[in-house]
Design an enzyme around this catalytic site. Sequence first.
Site, PDB file in Angstrom:
ATOM      1  N   TYR A   1     -12.870  -2.129  -2.761  1.00 44.75           N
ATOM      2  CA  TYR A   1     -13.302  -2.142  -1.356  1.00 44.75           C
ATOM      3  C   TYR A   1     -14.820  -1.997  -1.223  1.00 44.75           C
ATOM      4  CZ  TYR A   1      -8.523  -2.095   0.452  1.00 44.75           C
ATOM      5  OH  TYR A   1      -7.230  -2.433   0.793  1.00 44.75           O
TER       6      TYR A   1
ATOM      7  N   THR B   1      -5.152  -7.058  10.976  1.00 50.54           N
ATOM      8  CA  THR B   1      -5.426  -5.777  10.291  1.00 50.54           C
ATOM      9  C   THR B   1      -4.876  -4.594  11.096  1.00 50.54           C
ATOM     10  OG1 THR B   1      -7.452  -6.750   9.449  1.00 50.54           O
ATOM     11  CG2 THR B   1      -7.285  -4.365   9.305  1.00 50.54           C
TER      12      THR B   1
ATOM     13  N   HIS C   1      -2.236  -5.554   1.712  1.00 48.67           N
ATOM     14  CA  HIS C   1      -3.529  -6.237   1.593  1.00 48.67           C
ATOM     15  C   HIS C   1      -3.263  -7.639   1.071  1.00 48.67           C
ATOM     16  CE1 HIS C   1      -7.557  -7.323   0.208  1.00 48.67           C
ATOM     17  NE2 HIS C   1      -6.941  -7.793  -0.864  1.00 48.67           N
TER      18      HIS C   1
ATOM     19  N   GLU D   1      -9.484 -10.687  -7.740  1.00 50.46           N
ATOM     20  CA  GLU D   1      -8.545  -9.580  -7.575  1.00 50.46           C
ATOM     21  C   GLU D   1      -7.377  -9.708  -8.556  1.00 50.46           C
ATOM     22  OE1 GLU D   1      -9.740  -8.939  -2.863  1.00 50.46           O
ATOM     23  OE2 GLU D   1      -7.754  -9.709  -3.319  1.00 50.46           O
TER      24      GLU D   1
ATOM     25  N   ASN E   1      -2.015   0.253   6.808  1.00 48.86           N
ATOM     26  CA  ASN E   1      -1.480  -1.006   7.336  1.00 48.86           C
ATOM     27  C   ASN E   1      -0.610  -1.773   6.335  1.00 48.86           C
ATOM     28  OD1 ASN E   1      -3.523  -1.886   5.715  1.00 48.86           O
ATOM     29  ND2 ASN E   1      -4.541  -3.153   7.257  1.00 48.86           N
TER      30      ASN E   1
ATOM     31  N   LYS F   1       0.816  -1.221   0.000  1.00 46.81           N
ATOM     32  CA  LYS F   1       0.000   0.000   0.000  1.00 46.81           C
ATOM     33  C   LYS F   1       0.856   1.280   0.000  1.00 46.81           C
ATOM     34  CE  LYS F   1      -3.908  -2.203   2.361  1.00 46.81           C
ATOM     35  NZ  LYS F   1      -4.932  -2.028   3.421  1.00 46.81           N
TER      36      LYS F   1
HETATM   37  P1  CMP Z   1      -7.346  -4.585   4.020  1.00 42.22           P
HETATM   38  O1  CMP Z   1      -6.841  -5.934   4.392  1.00 42.22           O
HETATM   39  O2  CMP Z   1      -6.815  -3.968   2.785  1.00 42.22           O
HETATM   40  O3  CMP Z   1      -8.941  -4.657   3.916  1.00 42.22           O
HETATM   41  C1  CMP Z   1      -9.812  -3.619   4.313  1.00 42.22           C
HETATM   42  C2  CMP Z   1      -9.088  -2.441   4.832  1.00 42.22           C
HETATM   43  O4  CMP Z   1      -9.872  -1.512   5.538  1.00 42.22           O
HETATM   44  C3  CMP Z   1      -8.075  -2.908   5.858  1.00 42.22           C
HETATM   45  O5  CMP Z   1      -7.034  -3.604   5.235  1.00 42.22           O
HETATM   46  C4  CMP Z   1      -7.712  -1.606   6.532  1.00 42.22           C
HETATM   47  O6  CMP Z   1      -6.704  -0.927   5.819  1.00 42.22           O
HETATM   48  C5  CMP Z   1      -9.006  -0.821   6.412  1.00 42.22           C
HETATM   49  N1  CMP Z   1      -9.648  -0.705   7.726  1.00 42.22           N
HETATM   50  C6  CMP Z   1     -10.212  -1.685   8.440  1.00 42.22           C
HETATM   51  N2  CMP Z   1     -10.702  -1.198   9.604  1.00 42.22           N
HETATM   52  C7  CMP Z   1     -10.426   0.125   9.602  1.00 42.22           C
HETATM   53  C8  CMP Z   1     -10.673   1.181  10.522  1.00 42.22           C
HETATM   54  N3  CMP Z   1     -11.306   0.963  11.674  1.00 42.22           N
HETATM   55  N4  CMP Z   1     -10.255   2.421  10.192  1.00 42.22           N
HETATM   56  C9  CMP Z   1      -9.615   2.634   9.003  1.00 42.22           C
HETATM   57  N5  CMP Z   1      -9.370   1.665   8.088  1.00 42.22           N
HETATM   58  C10 CMP Z   1      -9.761   0.435   8.393  1.00 42.22           C
END
Ligand code: CMP
Length: 165
Positions: A51, A93, A117, A128, A114, A11
């Site tokens: 998403y 996550t 993904h 995907e 984070n 990311k």
């Molecule tokens: P990802 O695995 O890419 O899938 C969904 C994404 O939503 C997750 O990683 C996080 O980056 C994001 N996400 C999930 N929970 C939160 C949250 N509480 N606040 C902001 N982003 C979130």
Amino acid sequence: MAIERTFSIIKPDATARNLTGAINALIEQSGLRIIAQRRVRITRAQAETFYAVHRARPFFGELVDFMISGPVVVQVLEGENAIAKYRDIMGATDPAKAAAGTIRKVHANSIGENSVHGSDAADTAANEIASFLPETTSSAKASCGGVRGFGASQPALRACRLIGY
Ligand code: CMP
């Protein structure tokens, strides 16, 4: 155990901090093979579609804005049990809850930023991969097989050679 493919995104928070190589090292140390990758800027429409399952969540707008804020590296990873294995080495996550040594524990900034993904199941992995690296799919391979026939155009042959088919 079956050989699987999964989809990964490094990311924008990670590409901004020059962490592509460090994250790829953790992926390779786990035994997963990076069989394709491309650094790209994804569009708002692509991020919203990717998403879509989170559209109703309060963080959706922030998540889309973040994913288009800089380059990402889209990847296909291959190996035994690749989908579960990649989720294991990514960590939870929320990096605060991730296990020691996982990509998110070591590198992620926050639950939103984070770093990586990974697909959560076989059907999402297939979708995907087809959306972001379609040249790695069996249908691309099959069409390149056809292209090699007598009379194929030079641009089509060149495109197939470029992607290794
Ligand atoms: P990802 O695995 O890419 O899938 C969904 C994404 O939503 C997750 O990683 C996080 O980056 C994001 N996400 C999930 N929970 C939160 C949250 N509480 N606040 C902001 N982003 C979130």
